[in-house]
Design an enzyme around this catalytic site. Structure first.
Site, PDB file in Angstrom:
ATOM      1  N   ASN A  23      41.117  45.110  41.646  1.00  0.00           N
ATOM      2  CA  ASN A  23      40.879  46.210  40.654  1.00  0.00           C
ATOM      3  C   ASN A  23      39.647  46.911  40.933  1.00  0.00           C
ATOM      4  O   ASN A  23      38.827  46.584  41.693  1.00  0.00           O
ATOM      5  CB  ASN A  23      40.916  45.175  39.333  1.00  0.00           C
ATOM      6  CG  ASN A  23      39.634  44.464  39.156  1.00  0.00           C
ATOM      7  OD1 ASN A  23      38.561  44.855  39.154  1.00  0.00           O
ATOM      8  ND2 ASN A  23      39.744  43.102  38.707  1.00  0.00           N
ATOM      9  N   ASN A  72      45.843  34.554  32.791  1.00  0.00           N
ATOM     10  CA  ASN A  72      46.751  35.158  33.539  1.00  0.00           C
ATOM     11  C   ASN A  72      47.862  34.279  34.305  1.00  0.00           C
ATOM     12  O   ASN A  72      48.441  34.505  34.975  1.00  0.00           O
ATOM     13  CB  ASN A  72      46.045  35.830  34.679  1.00  0.00           C
ATOM     14  CG  ASN A  72      45.517  37.165  34.532  1.00  0.00           C
ATOM     15  OD1 ASN A  72      44.275  37.223  34.799  1.00  0.00           O
ATOM     16  ND2 ASN A  72      46.212  38.214  33.807  1.00  0.00           N
ATOM     17  N   ARG A  91      46.264  36.248  44.469  1.00  0.00           N
ATOM     18  CA  ARG A  91      46.332  35.505  43.377  1.00  0.00           C
ATOM     19  C   ARG A  91      47.534  34.603  43.250  1.00  0.00           C
ATOM     20  O   ARG A  91      47.785  33.757  42.355  1.00  0.00           O
ATOM     21  CB  ARG A  91      46.308  36.231  42.045  1.00  0.00           C
ATOM     22  CG  ARG A  91      44.789  36.958  41.883  1.00  0.00           C
ATOM     23  CD  ARG A  91      44.451  37.091  40.503  1.00  0.00           C
ATOM     24  NE  ARG A  91      44.348  35.872  39.458  1.00  0.00           N
ATOM     25  CZ  ARG A  91      43.900  36.239  38.131  1.00  0.00           C
ATOM     26  NH1 ARG A  91      43.978  37.254  37.740  1.00  0.00           N
ATOM     27  NH2 ARG A  91      43.948  35.089  37.465  1.00  0.00           N
ATOM     28  N   HIS A 167      45.029  45.397  32.625  1.00  0.00           N
ATOM     29  CA  HIS A 167      45.503  44.364  31.936  1.00  0.00           C
ATOM     30  C   HIS A 167      45.737  44.946  30.340  1.00  0.00           C
ATOM     31  O   HIS A 167      44.502  45.235  29.920  1.00  0.00           O
ATOM     32  CB  HIS A 167      45.117  42.978  32.026  1.00  0.00           C
ATOM     33  CG  HIS A 167      45.291  42.255  33.431  1.00  0.00           C
ATOM     34  ND1 HIS A 167      44.450  41.447  34.202  1.00  0.00           N
ATOM     35  CD2 HIS A 167      46.531  42.087  33.915  1.00  0.00           C
ATOM     36  CE1 HIS A 167      45.200  40.722  35.159  1.00  0.00           C
ATOM     37  NE2 HIS A 167      46.522  41.277  35.226  1.00  0.00           N
ATOM     38  N   ASP A 169      45.101  42.899  27.956  1.00  0.00           N
ATOM     39  CA  ASP A 169      43.965  42.371  27.043  1.00  0.00           C
ATOM     40  C   ASP A 169      42.623  42.955  27.143  1.00  0.00           C
ATOM     41  O   ASP A 169      41.598  42.626  26.669  1.00  0.00           O
ATOM     42  CB  ASP A 169      43.845  40.777  27.369  1.00  0.00           C
ATOM     43  CG  ASP A 169      43.382  40.302  28.936  1.00  0.00           C
ATOM     44  OD1 ASP A 169      43.310  41.364  29.496  1.00  0.00           O
ATOM     45  OD2 ASP A 169      43.205  39.308  29.000  1.00  0.00           O
ATOM     46  N   ALA A 255      34.182  40.829  38.490  1.00  0.00           N
ATOM     47  CA  ALA A 255      35.621  40.624  39.027  1.00  0.00           C
ATOM     48  C   ALA A 255      36.616  41.127  38.070  1.00  0.00           C
ATOM     49  O   ALA A 255      37.939  41.135  38.315  1.00  0.00           O
ATOM     50  CB  ALA A 255      35.951  39.162  39.071  1.00  0.00           C
ATOM     51  N   CYS A 261      39.715  36.907  28.968  1.00  0.00           N
ATOM     52  CA  CYS A 261      40.259  36.755  30.057  1.00  0.00           C
ATOM     53  C   CYS A 261      40.223  35.247  30.714  1.00  0.00           C
ATOM     54  O   CYS A 261      40.735  34.634  31.631  1.00  0.00           O
ATOM     55  CB  CYS A 261      40.016  37.470  31.342  1.00  0.00           C
ATOM     56  SG  CYS A 261      40.067  39.268  31.230  1.00  0.00           S
TER      57      CYS A 261
HETATM   58  N1  ARG Z   1      39.849  39.486  39.090  1.00  0.00           N
HETATM   59  C1  ARG Z   1      41.010  39.248  38.356  1.00  0.00           C
HETATM   60  C2  ARG Z   1      42.168  40.068  38.750  1.00  0.00           C
HETATM   61  O1  ARG Z   1      42.006  41.215  39.164  1.00  0.00           O
HETATM   62  C3  ARG Z   1      40.444  39.426  36.713  1.00  0.00           C
HETATM   63  C4  ARG Z   1      41.642  39.056  35.908  1.00  0.00           C
HETATM   64  C5  ARG Z   1      41.247  39.524  34.311  1.00  0.00           C
HETATM   65  N2  ARG Z   1      41.966  38.800  33.783  1.00  0.00           N
HETATM   66  C6  ARG Z   1      42.678  39.473  32.350  1.00  0.00           C
HETATM   67  N3  ARG Z   1      43.230  38.810  31.574  1.00  0.00           N
HETATM   68  N4  ARG Z   1      42.494  40.826  32.260  1.00  0.00           N
HETATM   69  O2  ARG Z   1      43.369  39.588  38.818  1.00  0.00           O
END
Ligand code: ARG
Length: 302
Positions: A23, A72, A91, A167, A169, A255, A261
Site C-alpha cells: 500500500n 483483515n 498476506r 480499505h 475501515d 504499514a 485495523c
Molecule cells: N500492511 C497491511 C496491508 O497493506 C495493513 C492492513 C491494514 N488493515 C486495515 N484493516 N485497513 O494489508
C-alpha cells in the site's frame, strides 16, 4: 450505542515489520521500532480493556508481519467466520492461520469462491441492518453476492477510489445507529450517495483529517479510541456525548494500519437492526441522482 464492539481479536506484534510494500504507506527502507510497536499495541489493549472490552489473542507467526492487522482475517457474524482471500501473496499465508484459530474456537468456517478476493472486516463494516463493503484495491466487487448469501444480510458495495484509503475501515467508522465518521474522499460518486442515504448524522472528514487515519478508530460504547484526533473531530464527537482516547500507533501507520485495523470485533451478528432513517433508497432511486448530494460536493459538516 452500537450493540457490538465489546470483544476483539488481536495479535501481538512480535513478528510485525514493514517487510514489503503493498500500500502507498509502506516503504521497505523504513524501519519499525519493535519495542515501540509492542508498547503502542499494549497501550491499545489496555485502553480497550479499561473501556470494558475483552481482548482475545491470536498467536503471532514468524514470516507474517501483517497478521497483527486482525481486522483483515475475515468477516465474523455470530458463530460464523468467512475467511478472507487476500489480494497480495504477501498476506495470503495468513488465511490458514486465521481459519485454524476460528476453527479451534468453535466457529463455523465458510470460504469465498477461489477466484474472488475479499479482505474481511477491514473492508466490511455493519451499519444498521446492512453490511457496507469496500472494493477495488483489495476486495473484489464480485465478493458481495457471495458474502450477502453467507451472512444472510444485505451488502452495499462501496467503490474505493483513493489508494491511500485502500480499505473501507480507513474511511468509515460506525459510531451508533445514526452516526458514523466518514471520509467521502475515499468513495466514488455512487458510494457517496449510498452512504449519504444510509447515515442520518455523518461526521464528514476533510481530506487532511482523513489522512491522519482518524476514521480507523475503535468504538467501545461511548468511547472512541483513535490513532489521532483532529480538533474539530474531537469537538464534534464530544458534542455527541462520546469521549475520545488517542492511542498513538505510528509504528503501525508505517504499514498503513491504525487502531481499528489491529482489532477484529467478535461480538458482531449481522443483519439485525435497521437505522432510524426513513426513505433509505433502493438502488434504482440512487441512480436517478435525485436529492442533495453534499458528500459528493465535498461540503464539510462544519
Ligand atoms: N500492511 C497491511 C496491508 O497493506 C495493513 C492492513 C491494514 N488493515 C486495515 N484493516 N485497513 O494489508
Amino acid at each position: 450505542m452500537l450493540d457490538w464492539g465489546y470483544k476483539y481479536l488481536m495479535c501481538p506484534p512480535q513478528h510485525f515489520g514493514v517487510l514489503y510494500e503493498i500500500n502507498p504507506w509502506m516503504h521497505h527502507e523504513v524501519q519499525v521500532d519493535t519495542e515501540k510497536a509492542q508498547a503502542q499495541w499494549q497501550f491499545l489493549v489496555d485502553t480497550l480493556q479499561a473501556a470494558g472490552a475483552s481482548i482475545v489473542l491470536q498467536e503471532p507467526a514468524p514470516g507474517w508481519p501483517d497478521l497483527v492487522f486482525t481486522a483483515n482475517a475475515g468477516i465474523v457474524s455470530g458463530d460464523l467466520f468467512v475467511a478472507s482471500r487476500f489480494r497480495h501473496p504477501e498476506r495470503q499465508g495468513e488465511t490458514p492461520l486465521d481459519i485454524a484459530w476460528f476453527r479451534a474456537h468453535g466457529y463455523r468456517i465458510e470460504m469465498l469462491p477461489e477466484d474472488i478476493g475479499h479482505e474481511g472486516a477491514g473492508d466490511a463494516l455493519p451499519f444498521g441492518d446492512v453490511l457496507l463493503s469496500g472494493y477495488r484495491f483489495r476486495s473484489d466487487m464480485q465478493a458481495h453476492t457471495a458474502i450477502s448469501h453467507l451472512v444472510k444480510t444485505a451488502v452495499r458495495p462501496i467503490e474505493l477510489v483513493d489508494d491511500r484509503l485502500y480499505h473501507l475501515d480507513l474511511s468509515f467508522c460506525p459510531l451508533d445507529e445514526r452516526r458514523a465518521i466518514m471520509a467521502p474522499l475515499a468513495w466514488d460518486v455512487y458510494g457517496c450517495k449510498v452512504m449519504e442515504q444510509l447515515v442520518p448524522e455523518p461526521l464528514v472528514l476533510e481530506a487532511y483529517e482523513a489522512l491522519t487515519f482518524c476514521a480507523n478508530s475503535v468504538v467501545v460504547g461511548k468511547l472512541v479510541v483513535m490513532p489521532s484526533c483532529p480538533p474539530r473531530v474531537g469537538r464534534r464527537l464530544e458534542s455527541w456525548g462520546f469521549s475520545v482516547v488517542v492511542c498513538p500507533v505510528d509504528e503501525f501507520l508505517k504499514a498503513g494500519g491504525g487502531c481499528r485495523c489491529l482489532t477484529l470485533a467478535l461480538d458482531v451478528t449481522l443483519g439485525r437492526k435497521a437505522p432510524e432513517k426513513e426513505n433509505v433508497s433502493t438502488d434504482s432511486d440512487l441512480s436517478t441522482g435525485e436529492g442533495e448530494v453534499s458528500l459528493i460536493q465535498g461540503e464539510s459538516d462544519g
